[in-house]
Scaffold this active site. Sequence first.
Site, short mmCIF file in Angstrom:
data_model
loop_
_atom_site.label_atom_id
_atom_site.label_comp_id
_atom_site.label_asym_id
_atom_site.label_seq_id
_atom_site.Cartn_x
_atom_site.Cartn_y
_atom_site.Cartn_z
CE1 TYR A 156 1.12 0.55 4.19
CE2 TYR A 156 0.90 -1.83 4.56
CZ TYR A 156 1.45 -0.24 4.91
OH TYR A 156 1.81 -0.74 5.77
N GLY A 157 2.23 1.03 -0.07
CA GLY A 157 3.39 2.16 -0.05
C GLY A 157 3.96 2.34 -0.62
CB THR A 158 7.37 3.08 -0.46
OG1 THR A 158 8.58 2.02 -0.04
CG2 THR A 158 7.49 4.32 0.17
CG LEU A 159 7.67 -1.74 -0.73
CD1 LEU A 159 6.96 -3.77 -0.48
CD2 LEU A 159 8.90 -2.84 -1.43
CD GLU A 167 8.11 -3.16 4.45
OE1 GLU A 167 8.40 -1.95 5.07
OE2 GLU A 167 7.29 -2.99 2.76
#
Length: 156
Positions: free
Chosen positions: A7-10, A82
Amino acid sequence: MARVFVYGTLKKGQPNYKHMINTAKGLAKFQGRGRTVEKYPLVIAGKYNIPYMLNIPGTGHHIAGEIYSVDEQMLQFLDEFEGCPDMYQRTLMRIQVVEWEGKGGAAEARAAADSVLECFVYSTATYPPEWVGLPYYDNYDSSGKHGLSYVLRESR
């Protein structure tokens, strides 16, 4: 293979997506887009403007993201990347499929859309209490209107 929801920087177009397509780290196959069935707070926090999904089910928004099928090598890389289990914890969450690009024909794509899958998600239950008071987002973009640009690890 395991399913992972990012849901983020990936996500595609975000600063760390390069890791998802680096086959030296393992295999990650994009399956489709989804969102959390439960609501969660998604905040941007810390001096590096990192997106965090706080593990507080029922609070916040249905978080948008991407579903990947990953091999064991990629899953191990993601755990390390992570900071699991200290910074983030990898837990199973229910993800509603919004758009499916997985294998199969149009019939499978239609059947998969609007279905619910169990996916691993990196969320956190180990956060400073003041993060609960930060603004909540439903869709992370490192260059969004929030003005909180993510700081890459190599720039820290």
